[in-house]
Design a protein around this motif. Structure first.
Motif, PDB file in Angstrom:
ATOM      1  N   UNK A 130     -40.929 -14.590 -26.975  1.00  0.00           N
ATOM      2  CA  UNK A 130     -40.806 -14.149 -25.586  1.00  0.00           C
ATOM      3  C   UNK A 130     -39.370 -14.346 -25.084  1.00  0.00           C
ATOM      4  N   UNK A 131     -38.766 -15.473 -25.430  1.00  0.00           N
ATOM      5  CA  UNK A 131     -37.391 -15.749 -24.987  1.00  0.00           C
ATOM      6  C   UNK A 131     -36.439 -14.673 -25.499  1.00  0.00           C
ATOM      7  N   UNK A 132     -36.583 -14.336 -26.771  1.00  0.00           N
ATOM      8  CA  UNK A 132     -35.680 -13.357 -27.372  1.00  0.00           C
ATOM      9  C   UNK A 132     -35.937 -11.937 -26.874  1.00  0.00           C
ATOM     10  N   UNK A 133     -37.177 -11.664 -26.475  1.00  0.00           N
ATOM     11  CA  UNK A 133     -37.512 -10.330 -25.956  1.00  0.00           C
ATOM     12  C   UNK A 133     -37.241 -10.193 -24.466  1.00  0.00           C
ATOM     13  N   UNK A 134     -37.313 -11.312 -23.729  1.00  0.00           N
ATOM     14  CA  UNK A 134     -37.194 -11.286 -22.267  1.00  0.00           C
ATOM     15  C   UNK A 134     -36.263 -12.397 -21.776  1.00  0.00           C
ATOM     16  N   UNK A 135     -34.993 -12.363 -22.142  1.00  0.00           N
ATOM     17  CA  UNK A 135     -34.089 -13.473 -21.819  1.00  0.00           C
ATOM     18  C   UNK A 135     -33.933 -13.750 -20.324  1.00  0.00           C
ATOM     19  N   UNK A 136     -33.920 -12.717 -19.501  1.00  0.00           N
ATOM     20  CA  UNK A 136     -33.727 -12.944 -18.065  1.00  0.00           C
ATOM     21  C   UNK A 136     -34.940 -13.634 -17.444  1.00  0.00           C
ATOM     22  N   UNK A 137     -36.140 -13.172 -17.788  1.00  0.00           N
ATOM     23  CA  UNK A 137     -37.347 -13.817 -17.258  1.00  0.00           C
ATOM     24  C   UNK A 137     -37.472 -15.233 -17.801  1.00  0.00           C
ATOM     25  N   UNK A 138     -37.133 -15.402 -19.072  1.00  0.00           N
ATOM     26  CA  UNK A 138     -37.199 -16.733 -19.680  1.00  0.00           C
ATOM     27  C   UNK A 138     -36.241 -17.687 -18.965  1.00  0.00           C
ATOM     28  N   UNK A 139     -35.057 -17.178 -18.612  1.00  0.00           N
ATOM     29  CA  UNK A 139     -34.084 -17.998 -17.892  1.00  0.00           C
ATOM     30  C   UNK A 139     -34.652 -18.442 -16.552  1.00  0.00           C
ATOM     31  N   UNK A 140     -35.284 -17.538 -15.820  1.00  0.00           N
ATOM     32  CA  UNK A 140     -35.840 -17.874 -14.511  1.00  0.00           C
ATOM     33  C   UNK A 140     -36.968 -18.900 -14.628  1.00  0.00           C
ATOM     34  N   UNK A 141     -37.775 -18.766 -15.661  1.00  0.00           N
ATOM     35  CA  UNK A 141     -38.865 -19.729 -15.898  1.00  0.00           C
ATOM     36  C   UNK A 141     -38.271 -21.102 -16.191  1.00  0.00           C
ATOM     37  N   UNK A 142     -37.197 -21.133 -16.979  1.00  0.00           N
ATOM     38  CA  UNK A 142     -36.551 -22.400 -17.327  1.00  0.00           C
ATOM     39  C   UNK A 142     -35.973 -23.078 -16.090  1.00  0.00           C
ATOM     40  N   UNK A 143     -35.313 -22.314 -15.226  1.00  0.00           N
ATOM     41  CA  UNK A 143     -34.744 -22.874 -13.994  1.00  0.00           C
ATOM     42  C   UNK A 143     -35.843 -23.501 -13.140  1.00  0.00           C
ATOM     43  N   UNK A 144     -36.944 -22.800 -13.003  1.00  0.00           N
ATOM     44  CA  UNK A 144     -38.068 -23.290 -12.203  1.00  0.00           C
ATOM     45  C   UNK A 144     -38.657 -24.555 -12.820  1.00  0.00           C
ATOM     46  N   UNK A 145     -38.842 -24.543 -14.139  1.00  0.00           N
ATOM     47  CA  UNK A 145     -39.459 -25.683 -14.818  1.00  0.00           C
ATOM     48  C   UNK A 145     -38.569 -26.918 -14.756  1.00  0.00           C
ATOM     49  N   UNK A 146     -37.282 -26.747 -14.955  1.00  0.00           N
ATOM     50  CA  UNK A 146     -36.364 -27.882 -14.919  1.00  0.00           C
ATOM     51  C   UNK A 146     -36.288 -28.486 -13.522  1.00  0.00           C
ATOM     52  N   UNK A 147     -36.341 -27.643 -12.494  1.00  0.00           N
ATOM     53  CA  UNK A 147     -36.341 -28.156 -11.120  1.00  0.00           C
ATOM     54  C   UNK A 147     -37.588 -28.989 -10.850  1.00  0.00           C
ATOM     55  N   UNK A 148     -38.739 -28.519 -11.332  1.00  0.00           N
ATOM     56  CA  UNK A 148     -39.990 -29.251 -11.125  1.00  0.00           C
ATOM     57  C   UNK A 148     -39.953 -30.627 -11.777  1.00  0.00           C
ATOM     58  N   UNK A 149     -39.255 -30.728 -12.910  1.00  0.00           N
ATOM     59  CA  UNK A 149     -39.225 -31.982 -13.663  1.00  0.00           C
ATOM     60  C   UNK A 149     -38.131 -32.920 -13.156  1.00  0.00           C
ATOM     61  N   UNK A 150     -36.935 -32.381 -12.901  1.00  0.00           N
ATOM     62  CA  UNK A 150     -35.780 -33.221 -12.567  1.00  0.00           C
ATOM     63  C   UNK A 150     -35.406 -33.205 -11.088  1.00  0.00           C
ATOM     64  N   UNK A 151     -36.016 -32.317 -10.321  1.00  0.00           N
ATOM     65  CA  UNK A 151     -35.691 -32.125  -8.906  1.00  0.00           C
ATOM     66  C   UNK A 151     -34.263 -31.603  -8.725  1.00  0.00           C
ATOM     67  N   UNK A 152     -33.736 -30.959  -9.773  1.00  0.00           N
ATOM     68  CA  UNK A 152     -32.418 -30.338  -9.689  1.00  0.00           C
ATOM     69  C   UNK A 152     -32.561 -28.842  -9.953  1.00  0.00           C
ATOM     70  N   UNK A 153     -32.028 -28.048  -9.010  1.00  0.00           N
ATOM     71  CA  UNK A 153     -32.101 -26.603  -9.170  1.00  0.00           C
ATOM     72  C   UNK A 153     -30.790 -26.091  -9.749  1.00  0.00           C
ATOM     73  N   UNK A 154     -30.861 -25.544 -10.937  1.00  0.00           N
ATOM     74  CA  UNK A 154     -29.672 -25.064 -11.617  1.00  0.00           C
ATOM     75  C   UNK A 154     -29.276 -23.677 -11.132  1.00  0.00           C
ATOM     76  N   UNK A 155     -27.995 -23.490 -10.981  1.00  0.00           N
ATOM     77  CA  UNK A 155     -27.450 -22.173 -10.621  1.00  0.00           C
ATOM     78  C   UNK A 155     -27.692 -21.223 -11.791  1.00  0.00           C
ATOM     79  N   UNK A 156     -28.218 -20.021 -11.535  1.00  0.00           N
ATOM     80  CA  UNK A 156     -28.430 -19.056 -12.624  1.00  0.00           C
ATOM     81  C   UNK A 156     -27.174 -18.797 -13.450  1.00  0.00           C
ATOM     82  N   UNK A 157     -25.998 -18.853 -12.801  1.00  0.00           N
ATOM     83  CA  UNK A 157     -24.744 -18.639 -13.528  1.00  0.00           C
ATOM     84  C   UNK A 157     -24.504 -19.760 -14.539  1.00  0.00           C
ATOM     85  N   UNK A 158     -24.902 -20.983 -14.183  1.00  0.00           N
ATOM     86  CA  UNK A 158     -24.757 -22.120 -15.089  1.00  0.00           C
ATOM     87  C   UNK A 158     -25.695 -21.962 -16.276  1.00  0.00           C
TER      88      UNK A 158
END
Length: 333
Positions: free
Chosen positions: A256-284
């Motif tokens: 899924x990551x390799x087929x849908x990199x943009x959606x995968x990126x958004x899911x990762x940003x959301x998941x990392x925020x839920x775990x660490x309480x830090x919201x990563x900039x999409x550019x980062x």
């Protein structure tokens, strides 16, 4: 007679209570118990396959309604491996460093798939004044854990420059900590350099840190599986079908990551925020994404070379032999 009847009733009730205490806390609608599978991972870009599989419910889909799937996150490889050894998790994603260290010490662990490669970067704080590796002597560097993947990569690189950590008699001090907190540690001056996984490397650079060694230049930078899927050898022997389902769900996450990199990126940003309480900039995250390759492949030769380096750096007491560590029978050929 009455006393005997009373004792008999008490015994029956006591046995009933014991039976209830011994039942599973997770039950299905028919009154039976569900098997629980616990998947472990870290809040790093390297571990996005687990975040995708969780979001898309790939494990639930593969394992079926009779299995309860739960997830647990970890700050470092040592905590993860302890959980695997005690049975607190069934399988999950972790760096190869802790896997090798524990396997060499007799732990029952098997690598059943790769997850990602690359992503480790060496960065220096702005106030440290460090411009290159030649400036590291006497400084303090940080990694997520002693003997973790990033630690071994860092010290293998340093060995080529004649620099060793204080752990083995050198002048470069070493501390450990959660990558999400490195920015604050840089700002306070507690540490000068970090060998850090993405996305935290790109976050540190965004905060003013300088890249000293990029992914392609650090030891085993693009060839080493930076994250692997592991489980116990015991589970493989006892329930190959379950392991096959876990690996298949993991493969779907990587695909899924390799087929849908943009959606995968958004899911990762959301998941990392839920775990660490830090919201990563999409550019980062976009910057971090360029340093990571998501793949289920495992290069056994590179793993062995990495292990040999771990031994030479005294992370391992004996020279390792890892021909039985990797079991890729469950991967799609």
């Amino acid at each position: 007679m009455k006393k005997g009847l009373l004792l008999a009733l008490i015994s029956i009730l006591f046995i009933g209570v014991l039976a209830a205490c011994g039942s599973s806390s997770s039950s299905n609608g028919a009154g039976g118990s569900k098997k629980e599978v616990v998947i472990g991972y870290f809040p790093n870009i390297d571990h996005v396959p687990a975040m995708i599989a969780k979001e898309k419910k790939y494990f639930e889909e593969a394992l079926g309604d009779d299995v309860k799937v739960t997830y647990k996150t970890f700050p470092d490889g040592a905590a993860f491996m302890t959980a695997l050894k005690t049975g607190d998790i069934t399988a999950g994603l972790v760096g190869p460093g802790p896997v090798m260290n524990n396997y060499a010490n007799g732990a029952d662990v098997k690598i059943v798939a790769g997850a990602s490669s690359g992503g480790t970067v060496v960065v220096a704080s702005k106030q440290s004044g460090i411009q290159s590796i030649d400036d590291l002597s006497g400084k303090t560097f940080i990694t997520p854990g002693v003997g973790c993947t990033h630690d071994v990569q860092m010290e293998t690189l340093l060995k080529d420059y004649g620099i060793t950590s204080a752990r083995i008699g050198g002048t470069l001090k070493h501390v450990t900590g959660n990558p999400a907190q490195y920015s604050a540690m840089f700002e306070s001056g507690k540490v000068d350099v970090a060998a850090v996984p993405e996305p935290w490397a790109s976050q540190l650079v965004n905060d003013g840190a300088k890249v000293i060694v990029d992914t392609k230049d650090i030891a085993y930078g693009t060839t080493l599986p930076n994250t692997v899927l592991v489980t116990s050898g015991k589970l493989i022997k006892e329930d190959k079908e379950l392991v096959q389902k876990i690996v298949s769900a993991h493969e779907k996450g990587v695909q899924f990551i390799n087929d849908n990199p943009e959606e995968a990126r958004d899911i990762a940003i959301k998941a990392i925020k839920e775990i660490t309480d830090q919201e990563l900039d999409p550019a980062i995250v976009d910057s971090a994404w360029k340093r990571v390759t998501y793949t289920t492949e495992v290069n056994a030769d590179v793993v062995q070379d990495f292990a040999n380096s771990s031994f030479e750096l005294k992370f391992l007491k004996e020279k390792p032999e890892f021909s039985e560590l990797i079991d890729t029978q469950f991967l799609t050929k």
